[in-house]
Motif scaffolding. Structure first.
Motif, short mmCIF file in Angstrom:
data_model
loop_
_atom_site.label_atom_id
_atom_site.label_comp_id
_atom_site.label_asym_id
_atom_site.label_seq_id
_atom_site.Cartn_x
_atom_site.Cartn_y
_atom_site.Cartn_z
N GLY A 49 11.54 30.74 13.44
CA GLY A 49 11.64 29.38 13.97
C GLY A 49 12.79 28.58 13.43
O GLY A 49 12.88 27.37 13.68
N ALA B 200 5.07 28.33 8.91
CA ALA B 200 4.65 27.39 9.96
C ALA B 200 4.23 26.04 9.37
O ALA B 200 3.73 25.19 10.10
CB ALA B 200 3.49 27.99 10.77
N THR C 14 -1.46 31.87 11.50
CA THR C 14 -2.03 32.92 10.64
C THR C 14 -0.99 33.43 9.63
O THR C 14 -1.26 34.38 8.89
CB THR C 14 -2.52 34.13 11.46
N GLU D 31 6.75 42.53 6.30
CA GLU D 31 6.31 42.11 7.63
C GLU D 31 5.95 40.64 7.73
O GLU D 31 5.98 40.08 8.82
CB GLU D 31 5.11 42.96 8.09
N ALA E 88 6.56 41.00 13.18
CA ALA E 88 5.32 41.48 12.57
C ALA E 88 5.18 43.00 12.65
O ALA E 88 5.65 43.64 13.59
CB ALA E 88 4.12 40.81 13.27
N GLY E 89 4.50 43.53 11.66
CA GLY E 89 4.14 44.94 11.63
C GLY E 89 2.65 45.10 11.90
O GLY E 89 2.00 44.18 12.39
N GLY E 90 2.13 46.26 11.57
CA GLY E 90 0.71 46.50 11.78
C GLY E 90 0.37 47.92 11.42
O GLY E 90 1.21 48.66 10.87
N GLY F 258 15.76 28.88 16.71
CA GLY F 258 15.40 28.49 18.08
C GLY F 258 13.91 28.66 18.27
O GLY F 258 13.23 29.26 17.42
N ILE F 259 13.42 28.12 19.37
CA ILE F 259 11.98 28.22 19.64
C ILE F 259 11.78 29.17 20.81
O ILE F 259 12.28 28.94 21.92
CB ILE F 259 11.39 26.83 19.94
N ILE F 260 11.08 30.24 20.54
CA ILE F 260 10.86 31.28 21.54
C ILE F 260 9.74 30.83 22.47
O ILE F 260 8.65 30.47 22.00
CB ILE F 260 10.48 32.60 20.84
N LEU G 69 1.46 34.13 6.50
CA LEU G 69 1.09 34.24 5.09
C LEU G 69 2.27 33.92 4.17
O LEU G 69 2.30 34.35 3.02
CB LEU G 69 0.57 35.66 4.81
C1 FAD Z 1 -6.11 38.44 8.35
C2 FAD Z 1 -4.63 38.52 8.51
C3 FAD Z 1 -4.04 39.75 8.71
C4 FAD Z 1 -2.66 39.84 8.89
N1 FAD Z 1 -2.12 41.06 9.09
C5 FAD Z 1 -0.80 41.16 9.34
C6 FAD Z 1 -0.21 42.42 9.61
O1 FAD Z 1 -0.88 43.46 9.61
N2 FAD Z 1 1.11 42.46 9.88
C7 FAD Z 1 1.88 41.32 9.89
O2 FAD Z 1 3.07 41.41 10.16
N3 FAD Z 1 1.35 40.13 9.61
C8 FAD Z 1 0.04 40.00 9.34
N4 FAD Z 1 -0.50 38.79 9.07
C9 FAD Z 1 0.36 37.60 9.03
C10 FAD Z 1 0.48 36.85 10.38
O3 FAD Z 1 -0.64 37.08 11.18
C11 FAD Z 1 1.77 37.26 11.11
O4 FAD Z 1 2.88 36.80 10.39
C12 FAD Z 1 1.85 36.74 12.54
O5 FAD Z 1 2.98 37.31 13.16
C13 FAD Z 1 1.95 35.22 12.65
O6 FAD Z 1 1.70 34.85 14.00
P1 FAD Z 1 1.19 33.37 14.33
O7 FAD Z 1 1.07 33.24 15.79
O8 FAD Z 1 -0.01 33.04 13.55
O9 FAD Z 1 2.44 32.52 13.82
P2 FAD Z 1 2.49 31.30 12.83
O10 FAD Z 1 1.80 31.60 11.55
O11 FAD Z 1 2.05 30.06 13.53
O12 FAD Z 1 4.06 31.21 12.57
C14 FAD Z 1 4.72 32.21 11.84
C15 FAD Z 1 6.23 31.89 11.79
O13 FAD Z 1 6.78 32.04 13.09
C16 FAD Z 1 7.34 30.80 13.56
N5 FAD Z 1 6.96 30.73 14.96
C17 FAD Z 1 5.72 30.85 15.51
N6 FAD Z 1 5.82 30.83 16.85
C18 FAD Z 1 7.13 30.69 17.15
C19 FAD Z 1 7.86 30.60 18.36
N7 FAD Z 1 7.26 30.68 19.54
N8 FAD Z 1 9.20 30.47 18.30
C20 FAD Z 1 9.84 30.41 17.10
N9 FAD Z 1 9.20 30.48 15.94
C21 FAD Z 1 7.86 30.62 15.95
C22 FAD Z 1 6.72 29.72 12.68
O14 FAD Z 1 7.57 28.60 12.56
C23 FAD Z 1 6.57 30.47 11.37
O15 FAD Z 1 7.80 30.48 10.69
C24 FAD Z 1 -1.86 38.66 8.86
C25 FAD Z 1 -2.46 37.43 8.64
C26 FAD Z 1 -3.83 37.34 8.47
C27 FAD Z 1 -4.45 36.00 8.27
#
Ligand code: FAD
Length: 474
Positions: free
Chosen positions: A203, A83, A77, A425, A151-153, A206-208, A79
């Protein structure tokens, strides 16, 4: 036989469970990117879905042995393109790591990286506890992704972003070794703050695989206010007034007219589409909530609010927040309607400025959008000074795309000139790499590169994201 097919054979041998190593071309394409429209993505060699830390470690060891890059993914997810796969990489999807255990005595949760944010929140709530960070994507994004992007929120204005809650991590390093950092049940761990280092590292270090998270006692009941403004600038003045007051809202969110209309069109929610902007403000101090709401209402009135409405009950308050959470899909639909045939796209800015500069930022965004004749909607976690100017573009028209990109860059420049950051965020990913360099300056970039090369000397972890290695001018 090429070296890469050897890598796939090794992966299949190390992860024998069904569907652990995917190589179907359609699946590879479908899993190659996150939700950032403009960021390039390559085609991975394989998508690997390990079930535990040991399988993540085995995967990284194989990747390292074959010199193949590794791209970790949560729910995709993101933005910022963080990923997105690079060509020939091994994507490691963490979504099968879904264990949750809540320790009510220590007020901690130990969770797998693939746990969905809302699932943790619900598990904590069942024990009378609270996990505050609540990105808009909370029903789909993973805790691993949340930690990796810090991430924030919506409630972070009062309770802080993800990093405030990370007490410890299990991380698979670039050579496959497993690091445990932080200390269970203790605020402080000896040595460097490695937990802090990996949090927000997207990422690249390291991989969490597992996270120890702090929980809080359940929040007290709150009250929610919706304030209607004729202009975004007026709402900006109210934001500055509230954040400068003695009240710390539990939520302070801004939606501009473009978003209000897009949301009403996407899913009618009773929002005032004639308003210039809507501010949602809440207090969760129980019996004191009404007093705090009165103070915030007074700031809204002083800034020119034309209507104030206090949600009558929690159902109505939740409905307002649910409407706010529709901002992104609603804007996606608006872009699709404006540029049909799959041409519509969004460039999502993520600039955060100090509280005192909010009005300058929102006024500047409007000026920039008008000067380029590009539609830009503004939404944001206003109480954090974190705004998402969302730029609507025609992905098939180079001239429109160039104008959209220019708007994005000018907003970034404005944000930095106001003392802000290029990412409030969403992280840096691919989208904001240039802007991170400007924000950090040469010394900051050098330190980032040194950390990266110390932890990932061969550069196999999520290459091209956040910061480029010193020798790489691409
Ligand atoms: C509708 C919508 C609303 C959103 N609202 C917010 C919001 O309010 N606040 C906010 O902060 N973001 C928001 N986002 C953005 C997004 O959801 C966040 O960035 C979220 O933290 C990503 O999580 P994900 O699991 O989808 O990670 P991914 O998109 O799969 O990965 C994000 C990053 O983290 C890395 N990564 C993922 N998992 C791991 C792991 N286990 N170890 C190491 N690296 C890893 C990836 O390589 C990539 O660089 C929003 C996105 C959408 C689509």
């Amino acid at each position: 036989m090429t070296i890469t097919t050897d890598a796939v054979a090794d992966l299949r041998a190390a992860l024998p469970a069904p569907d652990s190593v995917l190589t179907d071309p359609d699946l590879l394409l479908a899993g190659s990117r996150d939700m950032a429209d403009l960021c390039p993505a390559g085609v991975p060699l394989a998508i690997v879905r390990p079930r535990d830390t040991a399988e993540v470690s085995a995967t990284v060891r194989i990747a390292a042995a074959h010199g193949v890059p590794v791209v970790p993914q949560g729910a995709r997810t993101g933005l910022a393109g963080g990923a997105n796969a690079v060509d020939g990489s091994i994507v490691i999807s963490l979504i099968r790591l879904t264990q949750i255990s809540v320790d009510t005595t220590a007020r901690l949760a130990v969770v797998g990286a693939g746990v969905v944010n809302a699932d943790l929140s619900r598990a904590a709530a069942r024990e009378g506890l609270d996990y505050p960070p609540d990105p808009g994507s909370w029903e789909s994004s993973t805790i691993g992704g949340n930690v990796a992007t810090d991430a924030g929120g919506m409630c972070c204005v009062k309770y802080g972003v993800t990093s405030r809650y990370v007490a410890g991590l299990t991380v698979v390093l670039a050579d496959g070794a497993v690091l445990h950092c932080g200390r269970y049940g203790s605020e402080r761990a000896a040595g460097y703050d490695l937990t802090g280092l990996f949090t927000g590292s997207e990422g690249t270090l390291g991989i969490i695989t597992e996270i120890v998270l702090r929980l809080r006692p359940a929040r007290r009941p709150g009250r929610t206010l919706a304030a209607v403004f004729p202009t975004v600038a007026a709402a900006g003045r109210a934001i500055t007034g509230i954040t400068g007051s003695r009240v710390v809202p539990s939520l302070l969110e801004l939606l501009d007219r473009t978003h209000l209309r897009a949301i009403e069109d996407y899913r009618p929610s009773g929002l005032d589409t004639g308003a210039g902007a809507l501010l949602l403000a809440a207090s969760d101090t129980g019996p004191g909530a009404q007093t705090e709401l009165d103070i915030m209402a007074a700031h809204c009135e002083r800034a020119g609010a034309t209507e104030l409405h206090v949600a009558t009950d929690q159902v109505e308050a939740d409905a307002l927040l649910a409407a706010r959470r529709l901002a992104h899909p609603a804007m996606e639909r608006l872009a699709a309607q404006r540029f049909p045939g799959g041409r519509g796209g969004l460039i999502v800015d993520d600039v955060a400025v100090p509280h005192g500069r909010v009005v300058e930022l929102v006024e500047g965004v409007i000026r920039i959008a008008e000067s380029h004749d590009v539609l830009v909607g503004v939404v944001g976690h206003a109480g954090d000074g974190n705004f998402h100017p969302v730029i609507v573009v025609d992905l098939s028209d180079p001239a429109v795309l160039a104008r959209g990109r220019a708007v994005f860059d000018e907003i970034m420049r404005l944000g930095l000139s106001l003392g802000g950051t290029c990412t409030g965020e969403h992280g840096v990913g691919l989208l904001k790499r240039d802007w991170l360099e400007r924000e950090l300056g040469p010394v900051g970039v050098r330190v980032h590169q040194a950390v990266k090369s110390a932890l990932d000397p061969a550069g196999i972890l999520n290459p091209g994201k956040v910061v480029l290695p010193a020798h790489d001018g691409s």
